[in-house]
Scaffold this motif. Structure first.
Motif, PDB file in Angstrom:
ATOM      1  N   LEU A 192      -6.342  -6.493   0.242  1.00 49.87           N
ATOM      2  CA  LEU A 192      -6.730  -6.446  -1.091  1.00 49.87           C
ATOM      3  C   LEU A 192      -5.769  -6.334  -1.939  1.00 49.87           C
ATOM      4  O   LEU A 192      -5.606  -6.944  -3.273  1.00 49.87           O
ATOM      5  N   LEU A 210       0.844  -1.088   0.064  1.00 52.72           N
ATOM      6  CA  LEU A 210      -0.042   0.194  -0.139  1.00 52.72           C
ATOM      7  C   LEU A 210       0.788   1.236  -0.047  1.00 52.72           C
ATOM      8  O   LEU A 210       0.674   2.091  -0.792  1.00 52.72           O
ATOM      9  N   SER A 231      -7.866  -3.090   3.186  1.00 57.84           N
ATOM     10  CA  SER A 231      -7.552  -2.578   1.923  1.00 57.84           C
ATOM     11  C   SER A 231      -6.089  -2.915   1.500  1.00 57.84           C
ATOM     12  O   SER A 231      -5.872  -3.248   0.122  1.00 57.84           O
ATOM     13  N   ILE A 268     -10.434  -1.407   8.000  1.00 58.69           N
ATOM     14  CA  ILE A 268     -10.536  -1.399   6.671  1.00 58.69           C
ATOM     15  C   ILE A 268      -9.232  -0.557   5.906  1.00 58.69           C
ATOM     16  O   ILE A 268      -8.703  -1.168   4.893  1.00 58.69           O
ATOM     17  N   LEU A 269      -8.898   0.493   6.410  1.00 60.42           N
ATOM     18  CA  LEU A 269      -7.950   1.029   5.786  1.00 60.42           C
ATOM     19  C   LEU A 269      -6.277   0.610   5.956  1.00 60.42           C
ATOM     20  O   LEU A 269      -5.588   0.840   5.138  1.00 60.42           O
TER      21      LEU A 269
END
Lengths: 269, 294
Positions: free
Chosen positions: B37, A120, B34, B29-30
């Protein structure tokens, strides 16, 4: 309920030794006047502690660890406090699902969380460093804080809150004058324990930082050099003593004036 | 309008609760869901050069994983090591939790605190001290040589899968002791007395009453030990040697020196899927067994 069992007692003592000997070994060798950790012991010295005090990169790492630990413990305790309130006060839909989701970071292998955050972070074009480390520590500590707080909040009498409401306090006043003082010991315990977790955490920091080291990373870097080892042992001894005191204190706090009268309040560790 | 919104808010407990849960859920979630994912997505990409990733979707990384024996070997070994860590930890801590729950009368809390205290002290240092204990010039070898029991260091102590299992069983003990103790302590003591009154021996009572009732604690311990230890990096790195290398060491290399994010991502996905499915199966079987026993 049973009277005595000598075999089990003996076993427990042996297991106790198995648990503690590896932990006690480091402090013992930190006073040993030799570089290698070999028996028999050579002689008593404090020079490794002197070396530890004068290691400047260690100070930087210690400062980084404290910074990350303080921010992580405050945020995770705050987030967990709100969540614990939701779970103990309301009957909500999808309760199990939300509860499980919040506890999940505690169970998933840390390395998975670490590499996902790398993907990320670099994907967004951001630099790795102490910020993603802190974020990952907040994620990792929150479930823990929540368990500590819930076990306290479940313990106290809901009537106290209702009584405050009946006496004309609004929601905020009730929280501030009744709930907060009752939960305060658990909040402090949660802050202390999450600080200890963050302070000790290795994997997430190892993957997510670039140049800024935390204390465990500093120690990891020094373990490879035999000559540097003794002052890491001295550092380890200090950490062991300090964390033991903090943890003891937080256990004591969690049982302090426990209104439920239950002495064995260990919910969620 | 505002008044009616206020009314809805006042009436609906779910909205209030989820407002409180919002930060915690957003965090998960963050910062977890995510990124995971995204990692899953990355596992279908291709690393072209150091800085460049081809984002055309392909399942080649999964083929790479299963075609090269080193990956499947490491996966199998990681699962095997975690399985034995879980088993060893359960077997060695059960008697202890049993003793505290049924025999200790005073200061139970003190026992629990003392049993879990080492867990809070630096994980890294605890693993490292096992390296010192088991090493070639380590505590065990030097002590045995000093008293003349052996002439040469015992080489098999360190850098093996056994060393990894032993070290992890030590490091994760608290995670077994607590759930086991909680489930044992909850057992209604009158059930045990009833079992004796019905003529069961101590052993039969344990096997027919105590043990089945403690299974929730066993399941809890299995989940909380088996899943995280599969991803352990420090222990295999310090005491595992080549024989004890695990999949996480490979994943670290793929995200580090080898710089192959897609293959690293695929390895992480496979690790998580396989460990969760094994954990689910084990939990399912344990539940079935506990239903049959009680």
């Amino acid at each position: 309920m049973y009277k005595k069992n000598n075999i089990l007692f003996l076993y427990s003592i042996l297991y106790f030794a198995f648990l503690y000997i590896p932990v006690m070994l480091l402090p013992v060798f930190s006073f040993n006047d030799a570089i290698h950790m070999v028996f028999p012991l050579k002689g008593f010295t404090l020079k490794w502690y002197d070396q530890m005090i004068h290691a400047s990169r260690l100070h930087q790492a210690l400062f980084n660890s404290i910074k990350v630990g303080v921010i992580a413990s405050i945020f995770s305790t705050l987030i967990a406090l709100l969540a614990a309130k939701a779970f103990t006060k309301y009957k909500l839909r999808l309760r199990q699902l939300s509860y499980g989701a919040i506890l999940l970071p505690f169970v998933i292998p840390e390395i998975i969380i670490a590499v996902s955050l790398i993907v990320l972070w670099t994907g967004m074009g951001l630099q790795l460093g102490l910020i993603p480390v802190t974020l990952s520590h907040i994620l990792f500590c929150t479930p823990f804080c929540m368990l500590v707080l819930i076990s306290r909040m479940e313990g106290f009498d809901k009537n106290l809150e209702e009584a405050a409401m009946d006496l004309g306090e609004n929601a905020w006043g009730t929280f501030w004058r009744v709930t907060f003082p009752l939960v305060l010991p658990a909040i402090v315990a949660s802050l202390l324990l999450s600080f200890v977790i963050s302070f000790d955490e290795f994997i997430l920091a190892f993957f997510l930082t670039s140049n800024d080291q935390t204390l465990p990373l500093y120690m990891w870097g020094q373990l490879r050099f035999p000559k540097k080892l003794p002052h890491v042992l001295a550092l380890g001894a200090v950490i062991i003593v300090a964390t033991s005191i903090i943890v003891m204190l937080s256990y004591w706090l969690r049982n302090l004036g426990n209104p439920s009268g239950k002495k064995n309040n260990i919910g969620g560790i | 309008m505002i008044i009616s919104l206020k009314k809805i808010y006042a009436k609906n407990e779910n909205i209030k609760a989820y407002l409180l849960l919002f930060p915690a859920l957003m965090l998960v979630i963050l910062a977890m869901a995510s990124p995971m994912l995204l990692t899953f997505l990355t596992s279908f990409h291709t690393q072209v050069s150091m800085m460049e990733i081809d984002t055309t979707l392909t399942i080649d990384r999964y083929k790479d994983f299963f075609n090269k024996p080193v990956y499947t070997t490491l996966l199998g070994r990681s699962l095997k090591i975690s399985f034995f860590v879980t088993l060893v930890t359960l077997i060695t801590t059960y008697p202890l939790a049993y003793y505290i729950a049924f025999y200790v009368k005073k200061n139970k809390m003190l026992w629990i605190v003392l049993m879990t205290l080492p867990f809070w002290t630096s994980y890294l240092l605890r693993v490292f001290s096992w390296k010192v204990i088991l090493g070639h010039k380590g505590v065990v070898n030097s002590a045995l040589m000093a008293v003349g029991m052996i002439e040469e260091p015992l080489g098999f102590l360190i850098y093996s899968q056994t060393a990894v299992v032993l070290t992890l069983a030590h490091a994760w003990a608290a995670f077994a002791i607590l759930p086991l103790y909680v489930s044992l302590d909850k057992i209604d003591k009158s059930l045990l007395e009833a079992s004796y009154d019905l003529g069961n021996s101590k052993f039969q009572t344990f096997w027919r009453v105590t043990f089945p009732l403690s299974l929730p604690g066993v399941i809890g311990a299995i989940l909380i030990i088996f899943i995280p230890t599969v991803g352990d990096y420090v222990t295999p790195q310090l005491v595992g040697g080549t024989d004890g290398r695990m999949l996480s060491n490979m994943i670290q290399a793929l995200f580090g020196r080898a710089n192959n994010f897609p293959l690293g991502a695929a390895s992480a996905v496979i690790m998580l899927l396989s460990v969760s499915s094994v954990a689910l199966i084990v939990t399912y079987i344990t539940r079935k067994v506990s239903l049959r026993m009680s």
